[in-house]
Design a protein around this motif. Sequence first.
Motif, short mmCIF file in Angstrom:
data_model
loop_
_atom_site.label_atom_id
_atom_site.label_comp_id
_atom_site.label_asym_id
_atom_site.label_seq_id
_atom_site.Cartn_x
_atom_site.Cartn_y
_atom_site.Cartn_z
N ALA A 7 1.68 -7.51 -11.22
CA ALA A 7 2.72 -7.56 -10.20
C ALA A 7 2.38 -7.26 -8.90
O ALA A 7 2.89 -7.83 -7.89
CB ALA A 7 4.06 -6.78 -10.74
N LEU A 8 1.63 -6.13 -8.66
CA LEU A 8 1.20 -5.91 -7.53
C LEU A 8 0.35 -6.64 -6.69
O LEU A 8 0.64 -6.99 -5.57
CB LEU A 8 0.07 -4.64 -7.68
N ARG A 9 -0.45 -7.58 -7.48
CA ARG A 9 -0.96 -8.95 -6.72
C ARG A 9 0.00 -9.90 -6.42
O ARG A 9 0.04 -10.55 -5.10
CB ARG A 9 -2.02 -9.59 -7.63
N HIS A 10 1.18 -10.15 -6.99
CA HIS A 10 2.09 -11.06 -7.01
C HIS A 10 3.06 -10.51 -5.68
O HIS A 10 3.28 -11.26 -4.92
CB HIS A 10 3.05 -11.21 -7.93
N VAL A 11 3.17 -9.38 -5.57
CA VAL A 11 3.76 -8.79 -4.33
C VAL A 11 3.12 -9.27 -3.07
O VAL A 11 3.59 -9.41 -2.20
CB VAL A 11 4.04 -7.24 -4.58
N ALA A 12 1.94 -8.86 -3.18
CA ALA A 12 0.86 -9.08 -1.99
C ALA A 12 1.05 -10.44 -1.67
O ALA A 12 0.94 -10.76 -0.36
CB ALA A 12 -0.50 -8.60 -2.23
N GLN A 13 0.82 -11.48 -2.70
CA GLN A 13 0.74 -12.85 -2.12
C GLN A 13 2.10 -13.37 -1.89
O GLN A 13 2.34 -14.16 -1.05
CB GLN A 13 0.22 -13.57 -3.76
N ALA A 14 3.24 -12.72 -2.28
CA ALA A 14 5.00 -13.03 -1.75
C ALA A 14 4.69 -12.57 -0.30
O ALA A 14 5.50 -13.27 0.24
CB ALA A 14 5.84 -12.31 -2.74
N LYS A 15 4.36 -11.34 0.03
CA LYS A 15 4.41 -11.10 1.30
C LYS A 15 3.91 -11.96 2.37
O LYS A 15 4.32 -12.43 3.34
CB LYS A 15 3.77 -9.80 1.68
N LEU A 16 2.55 -12.35 2.01
CA LEU A 16 1.89 -13.32 2.90
C LEU A 16 2.50 -14.76 2.79
O LEU A 16 2.59 -15.50 3.76
CB LEU A 16 0.61 -13.68 2.35
N ARG A 17 3.17 -15.18 1.70
CA ARG A 17 3.44 -16.44 1.38
C ARG A 17 4.94 -16.52 2.34
O ARG A 17 5.24 -17.66 2.82
CB ARG A 17 4.11 -16.68 -0.07
N ASN A 18 5.77 -15.52 2.34
CA ASN A 18 6.90 -15.50 3.02
C ASN A 18 6.88 -15.11 4.40
O ASN A 18 7.95 -15.28 5.23
CB ASN A 18 7.99 -14.66 2.33
N GLY A 19 5.47 -14.95 5.08
CA GLY A 19 5.28 -14.53 6.42
C GLY A 19 6.03 -13.34 6.81
O GLY A 19 6.81 -13.27 7.93
N VAL B 227 5.65 -0.97 0.73
CA VAL B 227 4.79 0.18 0.02
C VAL B 227 5.15 -0.13 -1.28
O VAL B 227 6.42 -0.60 -1.77
CB VAL B 227 5.06 1.44 0.42
N CYS B 228 4.12 0.04 -2.29
CA CYS B 228 4.21 -0.01 -3.78
C CYS B 228 3.86 1.28 -4.42
O CYS B 228 2.97 1.81 -4.19
CB CYS B 228 3.49 -1.11 -4.13
N GLY B 229 4.74 1.63 -5.16
CA GLY B 229 4.56 2.89 -5.92
C GLY B 229 3.99 2.64 -7.54
O GLY B 229 4.42 1.67 -7.87
N HIS B 230 3.22 3.69 -7.93
CA HIS B 230 2.75 3.65 -9.27
C HIS B 230 1.52 2.94 -9.42
O HIS B 230 0.41 3.42 -9.50
CB HIS B 230 3.77 3.44 -10.31
N CYS B 231 1.64 1.62 -9.59
CA CYS B 231 0.49 0.70 -9.76
C CYS B 231 -0.58 1.12 -10.95
O CYS B 231 -1.77 1.17 -10.72
CB CYS B 231 -0.12 0.56 -8.53
N CYS B 232 0.02 1.59 -12.01
CA CYS B 232 -0.68 2.38 -13.02
C CYS B 232 -1.47 1.25 -13.68
O CYS B 232 -2.89 1.74 -14.23
CB CYS B 232 0.30 2.71 -14.06
N SER B 233 -1.28 0.04 -13.88
CA SER B 233 -2.01 -0.88 -14.77
C SER B 233 -3.25 -1.10 -14.19
O SER B 233 -4.46 -1.52 -14.78
CB SER B 233 -1.31 -2.23 -14.84
N LEU B 234 -3.39 -0.90 -12.79
CA LEU B 234 -5.02 -1.01 -12.16
C LEU B 234 -6.06 -0.05 -12.91
O LEU B 234 -7.10 -0.30 -13.05
CB LEU B 234 -4.77 -0.42 -10.75
#
Length: 449
Positions: free
Chosen positions: A254-266, A272-279
Motif C-alpha cells: 500500500a505504501l507504493r500505491h500511496v506514493a503513486q496516488a500522490k503523484l497521480r493526483n498532483g 507522512v506514512c506510519g508503520h510500513c512494516c511489510s517493507l
Amino acid sequence: MAVSSFASVPDTAHYWLANARIPLALLTRDGAPSDPIPWLAAAPQSEDLVAVNIEIKGGAIATLTPASLHVPEGAAACDLHQGLVWPCFVDIHTHLDKSHTWHRTANPSGTFEQALKQIDIDRIKYWRSEDLYRRMEFALKCAYAHGTRALRTHLDALDDQAEISFSVFRTLRQEWAGRLELQAASLLPIEAFETDQVSALADLVAESSGILGAVAYPNPNLDQQLDQLFQLAQTRGLDLDLHVDENLNPAAMALRHVAQAKLRNGYSGTVVCGHCCSLSVQSWEVAAETIRWVKKADIGVISLPMCNLFLQDRQIGRMPRRRGVTLLPELKAQGVPVAFSSDNTRDVFYAYGDLDGLEVFTQAVRIGQLDRPIGDWPQAVTATPAAMMGLKTPGTLAVGQPADLVCFKARTFNELLSRPQCDRIVLRQGKAIDTTLPDYVELDDLLDR
C-alpha cells in the motif's frame, strides 16, 4: 559567575547553561545546518558532541560559545558538568483517545487482531467527552513533563465518534496552548473513502485545523479509495497522515500505491506514512522499488518501533522472529525523511509507554542498531518530525530560537541510552518546569479499579 548545581537552574530571565554538550546534528546557525558556526571545528568533540556554553535571555537562546571560554564574571549560571542538552521532543504519531485504557479493557493475547476487537468494545462502552478528556489530558501531562513540546494524535473517526473526539481535542488544544502544540489526524479504514460520510468528515477535520488520515492496506479498490482521499485533502487544503502496511505480509505494498496516488493526483500537501512494516519482510529489490517511489513522491515515514515490536509476529508460546520495524537506514540512505514516535500508550495495541521522547529514541537506536555512529538520528525525534508537522520552530538548537530544552546529566550518548534519565531538567522558554509525572491513581475511577 554565580554557579548553581545541575538540579537548580537560576530563576532569572538571564543566565547561562555552562559546560554543556550538544549533539552536533542538533546544532544549527540561523536554522541552517549548512551554515557552520565559526568556532565549531575547534571545539572538543566526542561522539559528535560539541562543548558549549548557552546564554539564555528573555526565554530564548541568546548566545552559543565554546565551553573553553569562561562565562562572564558575575553572570548567573548553571554548570551542567558536560551534561547533554537537547531541544524538546516532537511526538508526531500518538493515539491519545485510546491511551490509559489497559486496566479496564486489556488484550489477553496481545495480538493485533484481538486489539482491534477490544478497542471497539472500549470505544462503544466508554468514549464519551469526560472519559476522553481526562485520559487525553493525563497523557499530555506525561508528555509535557518528559520534555515534549509538540504532539500529533490520531483520533478514531467512525460515525458519531469523530465529532465527540475532535470536540474534546479542540478544547485540550486551547487549554494547552503555549505549552504543547497539538495536532489531530482522523483515523478510519481506507474503505470509508468509498462512502458519502467522508466528505462531512473532511469538513470536520478542516474546521478543526486537522490532518486527514486513514488506514491504508491492500484491497481491490485501493487506488480508487486513495484518489478520493487525495482529492478531498487537496480541495480542503489538508495534509495527510496515513497508517500504512502495518502487517508482515510481503505482498502488502500500500505504501507504493500511496506514493503513486500522490503523484497521480498532483497533490501538493504534506504526506507522512506510519508503520510500513511489510517493507521489513520483502526482498530488497521489491522494497527498493517502493522506496524509490516514496522518495519521488516526497513522502515521510514514521517508525513506531515499540508498538510494532509488541504486536508483530506475536503467537502465544512462540518467540517472535519477524519484528516488523521498517527499513530505517535504507529509507534514510535514499533521502526519505524518517521520524520515530510513541504510537499507543497503555492500551490494547501497546500495553506500556509514557509518551517519553527519550524512551522512543533509546528503543529505536537499540532495535534498529542505529549506533556506530549515531550520526544525525537524534533529528528523528526533534527536527524531522517538526518539519513533517510544519512547526515554526525547527527542532534544532540555534541562537534566537526559544529556550525549549531538555538537560541531562548524561555526558555521552552511551550514558544517555543506558539509564532512563529521570532527573532531567526541562526548560520551556528558559524556565524550568515541574517534571513530576501525574499519578496513575487519577484515572482509577475511569478504569474500574
